[in-house]
Write an enzyme that holds these catalytic residues in place. Structure first.
Site, PDB file in Angstrom:
ATOM      1  N   SER A 173     -29.007  18.310  19.160  1.00 14.36           N
ATOM      2  CA  SER A 173     -28.146  17.715  20.178  1.00 14.36           C
ATOM      3  C   SER A 173     -26.960  17.060  19.483  1.00 14.36           C
ATOM      4  O   SER A 173     -27.030  16.723  18.294  1.00 14.36           O
ATOM      5  CB  SER A 173     -28.929  16.647  20.958  1.00 14.36           C
ATOM      6  N   TYR A 186     -34.762   9.171  21.326  1.00 16.58           N
ATOM      7  CA  TYR A 186     -34.251  10.545  21.420  1.00 16.58           C
ATOM      8  C   TYR A 186     -33.242  10.836  20.314  1.00 16.58           C
ATOM      9  O   TYR A 186     -33.349  11.852  19.606  1.00 16.58           O
ATOM     10  CB  TYR A 186     -33.611  10.754  22.786  1.00 16.58           C
TER      11      TYR A 186
END
Length: 301
Positions: A173, A186
């Site tokens: 990401s 995350y």
């Protein structure tokens, strides 16, 4: 340090040539490799990016191995892959469980064959501030987003190394390069898998296994239902189809780092060369907001 800088000066001509080559590639696209008949294993294939990626490989006549914890989801994915003319095999796998991964990998190798393209896509996210994120949620985040990459790669990479042929795809990401409030677990897990990709790439090069390729996908927020009510000066959610299109192009042209949208790669340059005070103001201007759980409990949960 100065000695190292001086030793690098003879590399300047190579730097100029490399820049010119990169500019030339913008106008002369790299030829895409064939993946017909390749055994492609995709984790998290029951929905979102994993499902759409499976469809694209099905169109290219690859043999699909679909993993997901959701049986109904992967069966739906497999049905469409078969309609597109590909063979598809489904396995219900909990990617937070190392033994489940290893046992399922043994079944895949025994029943189907050696995986030649591994796409580590499964992921979880909890939108909470640091203290509101429960300990089991933090553990689950790393088990699925980070550790699962180790277990799947340890299971399938040996055959790739043996034949000097294969491709490891790490779905990370943009949050693996830039910290975001209320996504501490995350972001940390995605920073880790970016490091996993880069270190594994270097290790394969050291082993002279140039036939085993690596790619890492680093997209902005995608509209797959995980992050809700996003607003940001960078714009709205990315469409999953847009991300998969870039991912497939990156895999087939063997790109090592795939940013979506591509200007996100400039974040790395900005982080490296600009002063901290400027970066602080710049991050505020990004103004990334989404639904999150704000708590005030301090300590373990």
């Amino acid at each position: 340090m100065m000695r190292f800088v001086l030793s690098c000066l003879p590399l300047l001509p190579l730097l100029i040539i490399s820049i010119l080559e990169s500019l030339l590639k913008l106008f002369i696209p790299k030829k895409r490799k064939s993946v017909t008949g390749e055994i492609v294993l995709i984790t998290g294939a029951g929905h979102g990016i994993g499902r759409l990626t499976a469809y694209e490989f099905a169109k290219l006549k690859s043999k699909l191995v679909l993993w997901d914890i959701n049986k109904h989801g992967i069966e739906e994915t497999a049905t469409e892959c078969r309609r597109l003319g590909a063979k598809a095999h489904t396995f219900v796998v909990d990617c937070s469980n190392r033994e489940d991964i290893y046992n399922s990998a043994k079944k895949v190798k025994a029943e189907i064959g050696d995986v030649s393209i591994l796409i580590n896509n499964a992921g979880v996210v909890y939108e909470s501030d640091f203290f509101a994120t429960q300990d089991p949620q933090i553990e689950k985040t790393f088990e699925v987003n980070t550790l699962a990459h180790f277990w799947t790669t340890k299971a399938f990479l040996p055959a790739m190394i043996k034949y000097n042929h294969g491709h490891i795809v790490t779905v990370a990401s943009a949050a693996g390069h830039l910290g975001i409030p209320f996504l501490v677990a995350y972001c940390s897990s995605k920073f880790a898998v970016v490091g996993f990709h880069e270190s594994l790439t270097e290790e394969l090069a050291s082993l002279k296994r140039t036939g085993v390729k690596t790619s890492c996908l680093c997209p902005y927020f995608i509209n797959t239902g995980f992050i809700k009510n996003l607003s940001s000066s960078l714009g709205p959610y990315l469409k999953p189809e847009e991300v998969v299109d870039k991912l497939m192009n990156g895999i087939l042209t063997e790109q090592k780092m795939i940013f979506v949208p591509s200007p996100l790669s400039k974040l790395l340059v900005v982080k490296t060369i600009f002063p901290e005070r400027f970066l602080t103001v710049l991050k505020r201007k990004l103004n990334i907001k989404f639904d999150q759980n704000i708590g005030n409990k301090i300590g373990g949960q």
